[in-house]
Design a protein around this motif. Structure first.
Motif, PDB file in Angstrom:
ATOM      1  N   MET A   1      -5.479   9.139 -23.201  1.00  0.00           N
ATOM      2  CA  MET A   1      -4.716  10.353 -23.009  1.00  0.00           C
ATOM      3  C   MET A   1      -3.569  10.376 -24.006  1.00  0.00           C
ATOM      4  N   SER A   3      -0.452  11.075 -23.980  1.00  0.00           N
ATOM      5  CA  SER A   3       0.850  10.540 -23.604  1.00  0.00           C
ATOM      6  C   SER A   3       0.892   9.024 -23.667  1.00  0.00           C
ATOM      7  N   ASN A 101      -2.663  22.547 -21.281  1.00  0.00           N
ATOM      8  CA  ASN A 101      -2.301  21.352 -20.520  1.00  0.00           C
ATOM      9  C   ASN A 101      -3.333  20.293 -20.880  1.00  0.00           C
ATOM     10  N   THR A 103      -3.918  17.400 -19.976  1.00  0.00           N
ATOM     11  CA  THR A 103      -4.495  16.564 -18.919  1.00  0.00           C
ATOM     12  C   THR A 103      -5.698  17.244 -18.273  1.00  0.00           C
ATOM     13  N   ASP A 166       2.442  16.370 -22.510  1.00  0.00           N
ATOM     14  CA  ASP A 166       1.061  16.693 -22.173  1.00  0.00           C
ATOM     15  C   ASP A 166       0.786  18.188 -22.263  1.00  0.00           C
TER      16      ASP A 166
END
Length: 530
Positions: A1, A3, A101, A103, A166
């Motif tokens: 991911m 982040s 977004n 995520t 994110d």
């Protein structure tokens, strides 16, 4: 991911950028210091992962399969130069579009397979390996910004408090200065920078009635107030590369994907001319008209550079499927004097029609030059228009007939065919002329004629006049590969100095271009399709 990527994954380095206030030494602008955008807002903003975390940048979707960004994102050493080579990127690059977004799982993730930089500006177009669906590409601004204008910038980089957000962020900025190729920007929030690391290549756009228009692309920034920046750095300005003044270039690059995907196996007739503007010696090249087998007619707009690989920049449908053009037997572009070029069409019933001018909206000024079911024109085999007499304003029409006769109708105007001259009497050779096209290959005072014969031979007849043919030059021997040429057409598609580029559609549906054909022959084929 994203982040979880380490700090070293972000681009570093310094670039020198001249602005109104003086010389700015600024790190590549790698995130917008504003607030997180509402999910789905500004979804055209792309997040670019370059080299599996080696670098991260932003971009903007300007076509379903093209993202515009900063060339410095892909440069070997952006601190020294933002120049990149055209072609595949040095590092594997993925673009995430429509996922504001990160995520989540919405949007499209695609690989970048080709880079096309804009010379002398920190800009690059990045081609994706598949089209983006569900996201509307951002429109391009068509007017120059002015000092004091307010824009919005967006990106996926750092903020004043978060290393690797994110979510897409955006903020308002004000234009401080307008240079020839760049904008100086200052964020409206005095406490944070408008652009931080991670925002290189992100869009700066204006909003009118909720419709964004791309004005520029983030390039460099002082980054004062961005997390990780020296607290002593108080300067928060940024410099963006302008996009509003290069619409034609963006359009042409975007069109690279569309042109090869046309159904070329159904292209039955092709004509060339200056239909959308331009003239010999200018910057806009000749356009091309294609009549498809189902009766649809498409106008391909000529580009304005010398890239033979991509001679067209846009397309316009000027007749719908199942139109009357389904019955067109031959077409040729022609100049009738004044305004854009027009078209002469010979129909299957022998009628001969003139359209005095053609443009992006269609065909105009229809005039009947010969009625249907007449006793002459059903026996015409091929037609082509060119300047075979001294009249510089209007073309002449050269015709081959079923019995081998070759005729020239001089000075075709907007009223009728006039002045028929017999160049060759009936014979047994010219019935084998499968395609003819007028061009200017030899530099004579009048146009030349290129003939592709049924056995694959191709011949140039230099400087045809009302007195007939004056020699011949064989540029392809009998039984050559040109036997498989199904359409041959000449135009000024590359240098635009004179119509001496030959476009060929082959039996296997490939489309090739031979730039700069002359008396010595052809000098290499550029594959446009296939």
């Amino acid at each position: 991911m994203l982040s979880r990527r380490p700090r070293t994954a972000w681009m570093t380095g310094l670039l020198a950028t001249a602005v109104t206030a003086g010389a700015m030494i600024a790190a590549p602008a790698q995130a917008v210091g504003g607030g997180a955008a509402k999910d789905g807002t500004y979804a055209f903003t792309a997040q670019l992962d370059i080299g599996g975390g080696h670098r991260s940048c932003s971009g903007a979707l300007v076509d379903r399969q093209w993202v515009i960004s900063a060339a410095s994102c892909f440069a070997t050493d952006p601190a020294k130069s933002f120049k990149v080579s055209e072609g595949a990127p040095k590092w594997k690059t993925t673009a995430t579009v429509g996922r504001t977004n990160l995520t989540g799982s919405s949007g499209t993730v695609a690989n970048v397979v080709e880079l096309v930089p804009y010379e002398g500006r920190d800009l690059v177009m990045a081609k994706l390996d598949k089209p983006v669906t569900g996201v509307t590409p951002v429109a391009l601004a068509t007017s120059a910004p002015a000092k004091g204008d307010r824009l919005r910038v967006a990106g996926y980089g750092r903020t004043h408090a978060v290393w690797v957000p994110d979510k897409l962020h955006s903020t308002r900025v004000t234009v401080d200065s307008v240079q020839g190729s760049s904008l100086g920007l200052t964020g409206d929030d005095p406490a944070t920078a408008a652009v931080c690391k991670g925002d290189t290549g992100g869009p700066a756009f204006q909003e009118s009635d909720g419709h964004p228009e791309l004005v520029a692309v983030n390039s460099t920034s002082w980054q004062g107030g961005c997390v990780g920046t020296d607290p002593a750095e108080t300067r928060r300005g940024a410099v963006d590369s302008r996009v509003d003044d290069i619409n034609a270039w963006v359009q042409k690059v975007s069109y690279r994907t569309a042109f090869p995907n046309a159904p070329w196996k159904y292209a039955e007739h092709i004509a060339s001319g200056y239909f959308t503007g331009g003239s010999a010696g200018g910057t806009r090249h000749m356009d091309m008209i294609v009549r498809w087998i189902d009766g649809e007619v498409t106008l391909y707009q000529g580009a304005d550079d010398k890239d033979a690989r991509h001679p067209f920049s846009a397309e316009y449908r000027i007749a719908a499927k199942n139109s009357v053009f389904k019955h067109a037997k031959q077409i040729t572009g022609a100049s009738f004097g004044g305004g854009s070029d027009g078209l002469i069409v010979r129909w299957v019933d022998g009628e001969l029609t003139q359209y005095t001018h053609v443009d992006k909206k269609g065909l105009h000024g229809e005039k009947k030059l010969a009625p249907a079911k007449n006793k002459t024109w059903p026996y015409a085999e091929q037609i082509t228009a060119g300047k075979y007499t001294a009249n510089a304003q209007r073309d002449d029409l050269l015709v081959t007939w079923a019995d081998g006769e070759v005729s020239l109708y001089t000075d075709v105007n907007t009223n009728a065919l006039r002045g028929e001259k017999t160049l060759l009497k009936p014979n047994k050779t010219w019935p084998h002329a499968d395609q003819i096209t007028a061009g200017e290959f030899t530099g004579k005072k009048t146009a030349d004629l290129l003939v592709r014969w049924s056995d694959g031979e191709a011949t140039i007849y230099p400087g045809v006049t009302t007195g007939g043919f004056h020699g011949e030059t064989k540029i392809r021997p009998a039984k050559s590969a040109w036997k498989s040429a199904t359409v041959v057409n000449t135009g000024a598609f590359v240098a635009n100095e004179r119509p001496n580029d030959v476009l060929v559609r082959w039996a296997d549906n490939r489309l090739g271009l031979y730039p700069g054909v002359d008396a010595a022959g052809t000098h290499g084929e550029v594959k446009l399709v296939g």
